[in-house]
Scaffold this motif. Structure first.
Motif, PDB file in Angstrom:
ATOM      1  N   ALA B  35       1.019  -1.423  -0.190  1.00  0.00           N
ATOM      2  CA  ALA B  35       0.075  -0.084  -0.052  1.00  0.00           C
ATOM      3  C   ALA B  35       1.054   1.252   0.380  1.00  0.00           C
ATOM      4  N   GLY B  36       2.229   0.785   1.160  1.00  0.00           N
ATOM      5  CA  GLY B  36       2.771   2.329   0.988  1.00  0.00           C
ATOM      6  C   GLY B  36       3.453   2.765  -1.040  1.00  0.00           C
ATOM      7  N   VAL B  37       4.341   1.206  -1.015  1.00  0.00           N
ATOM      8  CA  VAL B  37       4.392   1.806  -2.641  1.00  0.00           C
ATOM      9  C   VAL B  37       3.626   2.495  -4.072  1.00  0.00           C
ATOM     10  N   MET B  39       1.365   4.286  -2.924  1.00  0.00           N
ATOM     11  CA  MET B  39       1.095   5.589  -2.362  1.00  0.00           C
ATOM     12  C   MET B  39       2.114   6.364  -2.975  1.00  0.00           C
ATOM     13  N   ARG B  40       3.264   5.787  -2.959  1.00  0.00           N
ATOM     14  CA  ARG B  40       4.303   6.962  -3.367  1.00  0.00           C
ATOM     15  C   ARG B  40       4.368   6.799  -5.222  1.00  0.00           C
ATOM     16  N   ALA B  41       4.210   5.744  -5.721  1.00  0.00           N
ATOM     17  CA  ALA B  41       3.925   5.765  -7.082  1.00  0.00           C
ATOM     18  C   ALA B  41       2.744   6.297  -7.873  1.00  0.00           C
ATOM     19  N   VAL B  42       1.690   6.348  -6.555  1.00  0.00           N
ATOM     20  CA  VAL B  42       0.235   7.219  -7.561  1.00  0.00           C
ATOM     21  C   VAL B  42       1.030   8.492  -7.222  1.00  0.00           C
ATOM     22  N   GLN B  43       1.581   9.266  -5.928  1.00  0.00           N
ATOM     23  CA  GLN B  43       2.088  10.009  -6.424  1.00  0.00           C
ATOM     24  C   GLN B  43       3.519  10.969  -7.498  1.00  0.00           C
ATOM     25  N   GLY B  44       3.988  10.021  -8.005  1.00  0.00           N
ATOM     26  CA  GLY B  44       5.127  10.288  -8.581  1.00  0.00           C
ATOM     27  C   GLY B  44       4.410   9.610 -10.154  1.00  0.00           C
ATOM     28  N   LEU B  60      -5.439   3.267   5.321  1.00  0.00           N
ATOM     29  CA  LEU B  60      -5.056   1.249   5.869  1.00  0.00           C
ATOM     30  C   LEU B  60      -3.689   1.316   5.695  1.00  0.00           C
ATOM     31  N   HIS B  61      -3.009   1.956   5.006  1.00  0.00           N
ATOM     32  CA  HIS B  61      -1.553   1.841   5.559  1.00  0.00           C
ATOM     33  C   HIS B  61      -1.174   2.175   6.821  1.00  0.00           C
ATOM     34  N   GLY B  62      -1.645   3.747   7.299  1.00  0.00           N
ATOM     35  CA  GLY B  62      -1.468   4.023   8.380  1.00  0.00           C
ATOM     36  C   GLY B  62      -1.821   3.433   9.805  1.00  0.00           C
ATOM     37  N   GLY B 118      -7.832   8.810   7.029  1.00  0.00           N
ATOM     38  CA  GLY B 118      -7.088   8.836   8.395  1.00  0.00           C
ATOM     39  C   GLY B 118      -6.896   8.172   9.142  1.00  0.00           C
ATOM     40  N   TRP B 119      -5.632   7.497   9.854  1.00  0.00           N
ATOM     41  CA  TRP B 119      -5.779   6.240  11.000  1.00  0.00           C
ATOM     42  C   TRP B 119      -6.189   6.817  12.377  1.00  0.00           C
ATOM     43  N   THR B 120      -5.824   8.340  12.263  1.00  0.00           N
ATOM     44  CA  THR B 120      -5.748   9.039  13.280  1.00  0.00           C
ATOM     45  C   THR B 120      -7.380   9.821  13.754  1.00  0.00           C
ATOM     46  N   HIS B 378      10.710  11.211   9.291  1.00  0.00           N
ATOM     47  CA  HIS B 378      11.422  10.568  10.572  1.00  0.00           C
ATOM     48  C   HIS B 378      10.727   9.591  11.208  1.00  0.00           C
ATOM     49  N   PHE B 379       9.662   9.335  11.056  1.00  0.00           N
ATOM     50  CA  PHE B 379       8.943   8.246  11.511  1.00  0.00           C
ATOM     51  C   PHE B 379       9.048   6.555  10.979  1.00  0.00           C
ATOM     52  N   HIS B 380       8.678   7.252   9.680  1.00  0.00           N
ATOM     53  CA  HIS B 380      10.085   6.256   8.604  1.00  0.00           C
ATOM     54  C   HIS B 380      11.210   5.073   9.588  1.00  0.00           C
ATOM     55  N   PHE B 381      11.742   6.358   9.804  1.00  0.00           N
ATOM     56  CA  PHE B 381      13.651   5.787  10.526  1.00  0.00           C
ATOM     57  C   PHE B 381      13.672   4.935  10.729  1.00  0.00           C
ATOM     58  N   LEU B 424      17.722   5.094   0.943  1.00  0.00           N
ATOM     59  CA  LEU B 424      17.097   6.121   0.866  1.00  0.00           C
ATOM     60  C   LEU B 424      15.356   6.552   0.570  1.00  0.00           C
ATOM     61  N   PHE B 425      15.136   5.432   0.224  1.00  0.00           N
ATOM     62  CA  PHE B 425      13.075   5.324   0.515  1.00  0.00           C
ATOM     63  C   PHE B 425      12.838   6.826   1.517  1.00  0.00           C
ATOM     64  N   ILE B 426      14.047   6.799   2.492  1.00  0.00           N
ATOM     65  CA  ILE B 426      13.482   7.541   4.093  1.00  0.00           C
ATOM     66  C   ILE B 426      14.267   8.792   3.874  1.00  0.00           C
ATOM     67  N   PRO B 438       3.994  19.168   0.726  1.00  0.00           N
ATOM     68  CA  PRO B 438       3.269  18.635   2.293  1.00  0.00           C
ATOM     69  C   PRO B 438       2.947  17.182   1.704  1.00  0.00           C
ATOM     70  N   ARG B 439       3.136  16.592   3.502  1.00  0.00           N
ATOM     71  CA  ARG B 439       2.546  14.969   3.611  1.00  0.00           C
ATOM     72  C   ARG B 439       1.522  15.009   3.395  1.00  0.00           C
ATOM     73  N   ARG B 440       0.622  13.732   3.261  1.00  0.00           N
ATOM     74  CA  ARG B 440      -0.681  13.583   3.325  1.00  0.00           C
ATOM     75  C   ARG B 440      -1.114  14.407   2.103  1.00  0.00           C
ATOM     76  N   TRP B 441      -0.403  14.174   0.974  1.00  0.00           N
ATOM     77  CA  TRP B 441      -1.666  14.706  -0.411  1.00  0.00           C
ATOM     78  C   TRP B 441      -1.071  13.691  -1.517  1.00  0.00           C
TER      79      TRP B 441
END
Ligand code: HEM
Lengths: 185, 484
Positions: B35-37, B39-44, B60-62, B118-120, B378-381, B424-426, B438-441
């Motif tokens: 799911a994470g990949v 998302m990055r692929a959609v943004q890209g 879902l990912h969160g 969002g998970w929050t 930072h939190f993925h780190f 590298l991903f981080i 921005p995050r969450r776009w």
């Protein structure tokens, strides 16, 4: 708590509750947050005394622990409904039920308590704490009053009191597990 | 004083439960990484997807990652703690069953009900979807979290019972009495100290969650019951912050217990160790206002507290762990097998990941970096390179043959590929943050898309290496030993 202390408390509290009942019922706060818990408490004291005089009750509590627990939880939850407070003021049958069912709930809770597993007791403690917080908060934000007999200010005051209870109860729970004393098993 | 009380002979039932935990953990980690990949692929712009689906996948990912990190943490804590106190196997299983029920509810809410808040589940979003999802979908999500919370609570209460039975009070289990008296019992197990801390903070966190989740439910069906949004945010972030932090504090037990097996040096408790864990117990609870630095209506003193405690909060435990790990390997004849490598990588990832976290916990920096990709950076780190390697090190260790000496070269290669690609991903997250992305776009400006594309590629390599580890570990599932 020693038996003598329990006896003294019981003998003192019963007349106090009976004499003060009009006065306690004049406000939603004292009705729900003082009178109802006192009724349960008196029942609990009574059960403590009964258990020392009749050890067979311990066996009874062990055998019927689930039914006793369900009865007390059901009764206590029912009396959290503001609708019933109103009814207890105007219908003598409901008032009678209040005076009967809540002390019985206290009795059943004490009879079953020591036979419940630690984890279940923990869940009950935490759920009571969460319920005080949730109800306290809800009474604070509710846009309308839920008892025809009491005003909205009274309802909000009850909210504050329940949150206060939660704070004290939370501190009590925290200190008893952090500092300990009795062992769990 | 403390001796191993529980028989360490393998019990088939407990072993089966552990295997179920592990299979669930691995499967969900891989799926959530996918799911994470995506998302990055959609943004890209590698993949085209409507924004509402993006937010569903983000939710879902969160939720999935936070939940599975918690479950993996529980399995590590359970695995080692049961050597010192007697835990109830049935409640360990009950937690897993409730977790799976909760996951099914959450999956239903997101995939069928289209919940994407969002998970929050920040108030009042669940109730104000503007037609994207129904109240029932939001309720299924919130209810799912509640069910998962109950499962964790059952497990923690069982831990509390066991610790109280043995130590009399949680203060003693945490070692506070030793700190006060000055007499340090070096045989007091670090696992007991860490477990007590997690038990305390997560019970309080779950309580806060249980209150706000129910109020959110009430608000969904009785919208006139309007919650104070600031209180709601405080409770949600308190609960979320504590829960995700606790996952690392549970997983780090693997470092304390297993690293010594590869270095030949025992990991003993010391006065700084006990002091650090006691201090962090308090600080993890009061540090959460650093999530609210942008809320100008928060009382100033709380924000200052959030900043100051951010500097201090993670540090004590992190320092004693990093220092302890260095002492373990300094001039030692370390057997650099796969588990040892993962455990050391984990300590590095945790320590390094805290640096960007602390930078962002500073009010003046936060005013610029808040809600940029610096934050997921930072939190993925410390989750991807800290928490997850702790879990992998643990799993590779407990599933090895009793006298395994041959090193699996492919796993060794996989380790390096995982480490480099994750780094590298981080870095792409952090760099994008510096570039104010921005995050969450769901959709990014054209200038940001190259970062997203690189990140998607690196993320894909991380996913593939994790998939490889998963296949390897599932094949070794039958070798798992409870006394490894
Ligand atoms: C291959 C590995 C991973 C990839 C590709 C990945 C990707 C992503 C992406 C693209 C986002 C959304 C960023 C944005 O706001 O635009 C995200 C958010 C997040 N990720 Fe990951 N992630 C990975 C691993 C993990 C792990 C291991 C964890 C935790 C154990 C984790 C926890 C989270 C959380 C909690 C969020 C926040 C979601 C939100 O903002 O609501 N991720 N991840």
């Amino acid at each position: 708590m020693t038996d003598n202390f329990r006896q003294a408390m019981f003998v003192m509290l019963v007349p106090v509750i009976i004499i003060s009942h009009h006065w306690l019922e004049t406000s939603m706060t004292s009705h729900m947050a003082v009178q109802l818990p006192l009724l349960v408490f008196v029942g609990a004291l009574f059960a403590g005394l009964l258990q020392t005089y009749s050890p067979r009750l311990v066996v009874f509590g062990q055998r019927y622990r689930i039914s006793l627990l369900l009865y007390s939880l059901f009764t206590i939850s029912l009396w959290m409904l503001p609708r019933l407070l109103d009814a207890a003021l105007y219908q003598s049958s409901i008032a009678f039920l209040k005076w009967l069912s809540l002390p019985l709930a206290g009795i059943s809770l004490v009879l079953c308590w020591r036979h419940l597993p630690f984890v279940l007791r923990g869940i009950l403690h935490l759920e009571l704490l969460a319920t005080l917080l949730r109800l306290g908060w809800l009474y604070l934000i509710a846009p309308q009053r839920y008892c025809v007999s009491y005003g909205i200010n009274d309802q909000q005051q009850l909210g504050h009191v329940l949150l206060g209870y939660a704070a004290v109860y939370g501190l009590f729970l925290a200190s008893s597990v952090l500092l300990g004393g009795r062992r769990a098993n | 004083m403390t001796t191993r009380t529980q028989s360490v002979t393998a019990q088939p039932r407990e072993r089966l439960y552990l295997q179920l935990y592990i299979a669930t953990t691995l499967a969900i980690f891989v799926l959530m990484m996918l799911a994470g990949v995506v998302m990055r692929a959609v943004q890209g712009t590698y993949i085209h997807m409507s924004p509402d689906w993006f937010y569903q996948i983000m939710t879902l990912h969160g939720a999935g990652m936070v939940g599975i990190a918690g479950l993996a943490g529980v399995s590590i804590m359970w695995y080692f703690l049961r050597r010192y106190v007697s835990l109830t196997p049935g409640l360990f299983l009950a937690n897993l069953i409730l977790f799976i029920i909760g996951v099914v509810m959450i999956l239903g809410a997101i995939l069928l009900g289209k919940f994407g808040g969002g998970w929050t589940f920040l108030y009042p979003l669940p109730a104000k979807s503007m037609g994207l999802w129904s109240h029932n979908a939001a309720a299924a999500y919130v209810g799912g979290l509640l069910v998962i919370g109950i499962g964790f609570l059952l497990f923690y209460l069982d831990v509390a019972r066991a610790l109280l039975a043995k130590y009399g009070s949680l203060g003693r289990a945490l070692g506070v009495n030793q700190l006060i008296s000055g007499r340090i019992d070096t045989d007091h197990p670090p696992t007991v100290v860490a477990s007590t801390m997690v038990l305390i903070v997560n019970t309080i966190g779950t309580l806060a969650g249980a209150v706000i989740l129910v109020l959110t439910l009430v608000n969904l069906y009785y919208p006139t019951m309007q919650i104070d949004a600031l209180w709601a945010k405080n409770l949600i972030y308190f609960f979320g912050h504590v829960f995700i932090n606790a996952t690392i504090y549970m997983a780090v037990i693997a470092v304390y217990e297993l690293l010594p097996k590869y270095t030949g040096r025992p990991w003993k408790v010391t006065r700084p160790f006990l002091a650090a864990w006691s201090a962090s117990t308090l600080m993890v609870i009061i540090v959460y206002p650093h999530h609210l630095l942008m809320d100008m209506v928060m009382p100033d003193w709380m924000l200052v507290l959030g900043q100051v405690i951010s500097y201090l909060s993670g540090i004590p435990v992190l320092l004693v762990t990093t220092y302890g790990a260095l002492v373990q390997i300094h001039h030692a004849k370390v057997r650099w097998d796969t588990p040892a490598k993962f455990l050391i990588l984990a300590v590095f990832g945790w320590a390094a990941g805290v640096v960007p976290a602390i930078i962002d916990g500073t009010i003046v920096v936060n005013q610029v970096m808040h809600n940029t990709l610096w934050v997921p950076g930072h939190f993925h780190f410390y989750l991807l390179l800290g928490m997850l390697p702790m879990v992998l090190g643990f799993l590779f260790h407990i599933s090895r043959h009793e006298n395994e000496t041959t090193k699996d070269r492919s796993v060794g290669m996989g380790f390096w590929i995982f480490m480099v690609s994750a780094l590298l991903f981080i870095f792409m997250f952090l760099y994008s943050g510096v570039m104010s992305v921005p995050r969450r776009w769901a959709e990014h400006l054209a200038a940001w898309i190259p970062y997203d594309q690189w990140a998607a590629l690196f993320g894909l390599v991380v996913l593939l290496s994790m998939l490889f580890f998963t296949v390897k570990l599932l094949a070794r599932l039958t070798h798992i030993r409870l006394e490894a």
